[in-house]
Design a protein around this motif. Structure first.
Motif, PDB file in Angstrom:
ATOM      1  N   LEU A 208       0.914  -1.057   0.106  1.00  0.00           N
ATOM      2  CA  LEU A 208       0.021  -0.113   0.093  1.00  0.00           C
ATOM      3  C   LEU A 208       0.988   1.185  -0.022  1.00  0.00           C
ATOM      4  CD1 LEU A 208      -2.645  -1.404   2.687  1.00  0.00           C
ATOM      5  CD2 LEU A 208      -3.331  -0.236   0.433  1.00  0.00           C
ATOM      6  N   LEU A 209       1.728   1.210   0.809  1.00  0.00           N
ATOM      7  CA  LEU A 209       2.745   2.256   0.920  1.00  0.00           C
ATOM      8  C   LEU A 209       3.576   2.515  -0.274  1.00  0.00           C
ATOM      9  CD1 LEU A 209       4.161   1.772   4.532  1.00  0.00           C
ATOM     10  CD2 LEU A 209       2.513   3.598   3.612  1.00  0.00           C
ATOM     11  N   LEU A 210       4.064   1.338  -1.182  1.00  0.00           N
ATOM     12  CA  LEU A 210       4.732   1.542  -2.399  1.00  0.00           C
ATOM     13  C   LEU A 210       3.802   2.475  -3.465  1.00  0.00           C
ATOM     14  CD1 LEU A 210       7.027   0.307  -4.369  1.00  0.00           C
ATOM     15  CD2 LEU A 210       5.530  -1.659  -4.674  1.00  0.00           C
ATOM     16  N   ILE A 211       2.534   1.684  -3.306  1.00  0.00           N
ATOM     17  CA  ILE A 211       1.508   2.338  -4.337  1.00  0.00           C
ATOM     18  C   ILE A 211       1.430   3.797  -3.948  1.00  0.00           C
ATOM     19  CG2 ILE A 211      -0.778   2.458  -5.203  1.00  0.00           C
ATOM     20  CD1 ILE A 211       0.895   0.014  -6.266  1.00  0.00           C
ATOM     21  N   TRP A 212       1.453   4.223  -2.913  1.00  0.00           N
ATOM     22  CA  TRP A 212       1.357   5.628  -2.257  1.00  0.00           C
ATOM     23  C   TRP A 212       2.519   6.421  -3.095  1.00  0.00           C
ATOM     24  CZ3 TRP A 212       4.409   7.814   2.079  1.00  0.00           C
ATOM     25  CH2 TRP A 212       4.240   9.167   2.310  1.00  0.00           C
ATOM     26  N   TRP A 213       3.658   5.696  -2.798  1.00  0.00           N
ATOM     27  CA  TRP A 213       4.785   6.500  -3.082  1.00  0.00           C
ATOM     28  C   TRP A 213       4.983   6.576  -4.782  1.00  0.00           C
ATOM     29  CZ3 TRP A 213       9.220   4.495  -6.490  1.00  0.00           C
ATOM     30  CH2 TRP A 213      10.137   5.310  -6.322  1.00  0.00           C
ATOM     31  N   LEU A 214       4.614   5.535  -5.511  1.00  0.00           N
ATOM     32  CA  LEU A 214       4.419   5.714  -6.986  1.00  0.00           C
ATOM     33  C   LEU A 214       3.412   6.795  -7.405  1.00  0.00           C
ATOM     34  CD1 LEU A 214       4.305   2.173  -8.565  1.00  0.00           C
ATOM     35  CD2 LEU A 214       5.897   4.170  -9.053  1.00  0.00           C
ATOM     36  N   LEU A 215       2.286   7.012  -6.773  1.00  0.00           N
ATOM     37  CA  LEU A 215       1.298   7.888  -7.072  1.00  0.00           C
ATOM     38  C   LEU A 215       1.892   9.125  -6.692  1.00  0.00           C
ATOM     39  CD1 LEU A 215      -1.842   5.956  -5.810  1.00  0.00           C
ATOM     40  CD2 LEU A 215      -1.403   6.863  -8.247  1.00  0.00           C
ATOM     41  N   ALA A 216       2.570   9.504  -5.717  1.00  0.00           N
ATOM     42  CA  ALA A 216       2.966  10.759  -5.215  1.00  0.00           C
ATOM     43  C   ALA A 216       4.073  11.169  -6.251  1.00  0.00           C
ATOM     44  CB  ALA A 216       3.807  10.558  -3.876  1.00  0.00           C
ATOM     45  N   ALA A 217       4.840  10.201  -6.880  1.00  0.00           N
ATOM     46  CA  ALA A 217       5.902  10.479  -7.962  1.00  0.00           C
ATOM     47  C   ALA A 217       4.938  11.089  -9.103  1.00  0.00           C
ATOM     48  CB  ALA A 217       6.765   9.364  -8.194  1.00  0.00           C
ATOM     49  N   ALA A 218       4.016  10.431  -9.588  1.00  0.00           N
ATOM     50  CA  ALA A 218       3.170  10.657 -10.657  1.00  0.00           C
ATOM     51  C   ALA A 218       2.465  12.083 -10.406  1.00  0.00           C
ATOM     52  CB  ALA A 218       2.124   9.487 -10.892  1.00  0.00           C
ATOM     53  N   ASN A 219       2.205  12.336  -9.304  1.00  0.00           N
ATOM     54  CA  ASN A 219       1.396  13.490  -8.924  1.00  0.00           C
ATOM     55  C   ASN A 219       2.156  14.853  -9.113  1.00  0.00           C
ATOM     56  OD1 ASN A 219      -1.428  13.608  -8.678  1.00  0.00           O
ATOM     57  ND2 ASN A 219      -1.296  14.213  -6.482  1.00  0.00           N
ATOM     58  N   GLY A 220       3.224  14.762  -8.874  1.00  0.00           N
ATOM     59  CA  GLY A 220       4.021  16.085  -9.063  1.00  0.00           C
ATOM     60  C   GLY A 220       5.175  16.328  -7.796  1.00  0.00           C
ATOM     61  N   GLU A 221       5.876  17.394  -8.096  1.00  0.00           N
ATOM     62  CA  GLU A 221       6.788  17.634  -7.260  1.00  0.00           C
ATOM     63  C   GLU A 221       6.615  17.716  -5.541  1.00  0.00           C
ATOM     64  OE1 GLU A 221      10.019  17.577  -9.745  1.00  0.00           O
ATOM     65  OE2 GLU A 221       9.975  17.687  -7.671  1.00  0.00           O
ATOM     66  N   SER A 222       5.441  18.404  -5.428  1.00  0.00           N
ATOM     67  CA  SER A 222       5.147  18.662  -3.854  1.00  0.00           C
ATOM     68  C   SER A 222       4.748  17.261  -3.174  1.00  0.00           C
ATOM     69  CB  SER A 222       3.991  19.772  -3.651  1.00  0.00           C
ATOM     70  OG  SER A 222       2.875  19.424  -4.212  1.00  0.00           O
ATOM     71  N   SER A 223       4.106  16.401  -3.904  1.00  0.00           N
ATOM     72  CA  SER A 223       3.527  15.213  -3.118  1.00  0.00           C
ATOM     73  C   SER A 223       4.748  14.204  -2.999  1.00  0.00           C
ATOM     74  CB  SER A 223       2.412  14.587  -3.808  1.00  0.00           C
ATOM     75  OG  SER A 223       2.669  14.607  -5.291  1.00  0.00           O
ATOM     76  N   PHE A 224       5.508  14.206  -4.037  1.00  0.00           N
ATOM     77  CA  PHE A 224       6.914  13.457  -4.344  1.00  0.00           C
ATOM     78  C   PHE A 224       7.941  13.733  -3.078  1.00  0.00           C
ATOM     79  CE2 PHE A 224       9.530  10.182  -5.712  1.00  0.00           C
ATOM     80  CZ  PHE A 224      10.632  10.534  -5.721  1.00  0.00           C
ATOM     81  N   ALA A 225       7.932  15.100  -2.965  1.00  0.00           N
ATOM     82  CA  ALA A 225       8.819  15.615  -1.956  1.00  0.00           C
ATOM     83  C   ALA A 225       8.420  15.287  -0.423  1.00  0.00           C
ATOM     84  CB  ALA A 225       8.773  17.357  -2.084  1.00  0.00           C
ATOM     85  N   ALA A 226       7.051  15.263  -0.286  1.00  0.00           N
ATOM     86  CA  ALA A 226       6.487  14.882   0.922  1.00  0.00           C
ATOM     87  C   ALA A 226       6.733  13.217   1.096  1.00  0.00           C
ATOM     88  CB  ALA A 226       4.999  14.935   1.006  1.00  0.00           C
ATOM     89  N   ALA A 227       6.434  12.366   0.230  1.00  0.00           N
ATOM     90  CA  ALA A 227       6.948  11.147   0.236  1.00  0.00           C
ATOM     91  C   ALA A 227       8.085  10.818   0.528  1.00  0.00           C
ATOM     92  CB  ALA A 227       6.217  10.488  -0.999  1.00  0.00           C
ATOM     93  N   GLN A 228       9.102  11.368  -0.199  1.00  0.00           N
ATOM     94  CA  GLN A 228      10.559  11.341  -0.111  1.00  0.00           C
ATOM     95  C   GLN A 228      11.091  11.720   1.320  1.00  0.00           C
ATOM     96  OE1 GLN A 228      11.340   9.138  -2.137  1.00  0.00           O
ATOM     97  NE2 GLN A 228      13.174  10.014  -3.283  1.00  0.00           N
ATOM     98  N   TRP A 229      10.500  12.588   2.022  1.00  0.00           N
ATOM     99  CA  TRP A 229      10.684  13.255   3.298  1.00  0.00           C
ATOM    100  C   TRP A 229      10.090  12.101   3.999  1.00  0.00           C
ATOM    101  CZ3 TRP A 229       7.414  13.722   7.235  1.00  0.00           C
ATOM    102  CH2 TRP A 229       7.928  14.063   8.450  1.00  0.00           C
ATOM    103  N   PHE A 230       8.850  11.396   4.083  1.00  0.00           N
ATOM    104  CA  PHE A 230       8.626  10.426   4.998  1.00  0.00           C
ATOM    105  C   PHE A 230       9.441   9.215   4.907  1.00  0.00           C
ATOM    106  CE2 PHE A 230       6.155   7.809   7.497  1.00  0.00           C
ATOM    107  CZ  PHE A 230       6.075   6.638   7.232  1.00  0.00           C
ATOM    108  N   TRP A 231      10.016   8.795   3.767  1.00  0.00           N
ATOM    109  CA  TRP A 231      10.952   7.485   3.512  1.00  0.00           C
ATOM    110  C   TRP A 231      12.215   8.102   4.098  1.00  0.00           C
ATOM    111  CZ3 TRP A 231       8.602   3.554   3.714  1.00  0.00           C
ATOM    112  CH2 TRP A 231       7.316   3.450   2.907  1.00  0.00           C
ATOM    113  N   GLY A 232      12.531   9.343   4.227  1.00  0.00           N
ATOM    114  CA  GLY A 232      13.941   9.557   4.700  1.00  0.00           C
ATOM    115  C   GLY A 232      14.050   9.703   6.203  1.00  0.00           C
ATOM    116  N   SER A 233      12.812   9.876   6.789  1.00  0.00           N
ATOM    117  CA  SER A 233      12.432  10.123   8.368  1.00  0.00           C
ATOM    118  C   SER A 233      12.977   8.797   8.995  1.00  0.00           C
ATOM    119  CB  SER A 233      11.049  10.566   8.580  1.00  0.00           C
ATOM    120  OG  SER A 233      10.249   9.561   8.391  1.00  0.00           O
ATOM    121  N   TRP A 234      13.075   8.873  10.304  1.00  0.00           N
ATOM    122  CA  TRP A 234      13.456   7.577  10.889  1.00  0.00           C
ATOM    123  C   TRP A 234      12.463   6.537  10.969  1.00  0.00           C
ATOM    124  CZ3 TRP A 234      10.764   5.487  15.087  1.00  0.00           C
ATOM    125  CH2 TRP A 234       9.927   6.548  15.808  1.00  0.00           C
ATOM    126  N   LEU A 235      11.156   6.994  11.009  1.00  0.00           N
ATOM    127  CA  LEU A 235      10.109   6.012  11.088  1.00  0.00           C
ATOM    128  C   LEU A 235       9.990   5.378   9.434  1.00  0.00           C
ATOM    129  CD1 LEU A 235       7.660   4.728  12.203  1.00  0.00           C
ATOM    130  CD2 LEU A 235       6.049   6.676  11.416  1.00  0.00           C
TER     131      LEU A 235
END
Lengths: 129, 130
Positions: free
Chosen positions: A39-66
């Motif tokens: 589910l999270l993988l699909i969220w990441w893919l959709l975030a990338a497809a959606n545009g810079e801001s959503s992708f930046a948010a996704a990448q920020w989450f994946w870079g966080s400790w959680l």
């Protein structure tokens, strides 16, 4: 028709855990973990497809400790399920059912999944842009 | 007559014993998707690792080439099919209340399919667009 409630013999409380049974339930457990993680993988893919801001948010989450912790767990689940899945395919072909072979392949899967996870993460950290 | 049922006796097909009612083609599909996934995942994990920390432009550029895009779509199809089959077995093993089991099995199929389509949409959008 309501089932009659009868007492059953203890099983999980009594039976000594063994490599075979533990790896079996772990195969199921990692499969379920991978399903939830997809589910999270699909969220990441959709975030990338959606545009810079959503992708930046996704990448920020994946870079966080959680995010990194979840990613580590998911990647280990992936490598374990992959290696143990190959072990299953060997069984499906009819090989490896002797007890010693099953234990040897089981320990190999445990080791290989750890090694592959470490390898992926070390390489990932080295090439991190 | 369904081709995959040739491994079953007519009586077996009619009675439909067992929690799943049918299973041979499920068994094969699980193995076939598994083999596909071994190959696809090894490629995908290597690609993702090489893309560590990349920005959106790099991801889009990676998916612009036909091979990564096609392989990712194949991964999504094989992956979610494999996942749906696996979750189906888990539901059949642990849920025995029929009115809970049937909706759960249906939801599993629908959600797996929807997730696959969502993933394919995202890949295609990145492959063809920005």
């Amino acid at each position: 028709m309501t089932p009659v409630q009868r007492p059953i013999s203890p099983h999980l409380q009594i039976y000594k855990p063994q490599l075979t049974s533990v790896l079996s339930i772990l195969h199921r457990g990692t499969g379920l973990a991978l399903a939830v993680g997809s589910l999270l993988l699909i969220w990441w893919l959709l975030a990338a497809a959606n545009g810079e801001s959503s992708f930046a948010a996704a990448q920020w989450f994946w870079g966080s400790w959680l995010g990194l912790l979840l990613l580590l767990g998911w990647s280990y689940a992936l490598f374990f399920h992959l290696c143990n899945g190959l072990r299953h395919l060997v069984w499906d072909a009819g090989y490896g059912f002797e007890l010693r072979t099953a234990y040897a392949s089981g320990w190999f899967v445990v080791g290989a999944s750890v090694v592959l996870t470490l390898l992926a993460w070390i390489i990932g950290l080295v090439v991190w842009r | 007559m369904l081709e995959h049922d040739r491994l079953r006796s007519p009586l077996g097909r009619v009675i439909g014993l067992g929690s799943a009612k049918e299973g041979v083609e499920h068994w094969w599909a699980q193995r076939i998707t598994a083999v596909a996934l071994v190959v696809l995942l090894l490629w995908f994990v290597a690609s993702i690792v090489s893309l560590a920390g990349a920005n959106r432009a790099a991801v889009a550029a990676w998916l612009h080439a036909p091979l990564p895009a096609i392989l990712t779509v194949l991964l999504l199809i094989a992956g979610f099919y494999h996942m749906a089959l696996g979750v189906q077995v888990v539901i059949e093993d642990y849920v025995h209340t029929e009115w809970v089991k049937i909706p759960a099995l249906v939801l599993n199929k629908l959600i797996s399919f929807a997730l696959a389509i969502a993933g394919i949409f995202a890949v295609l959008r990145l492959a063809f667009g920005g």
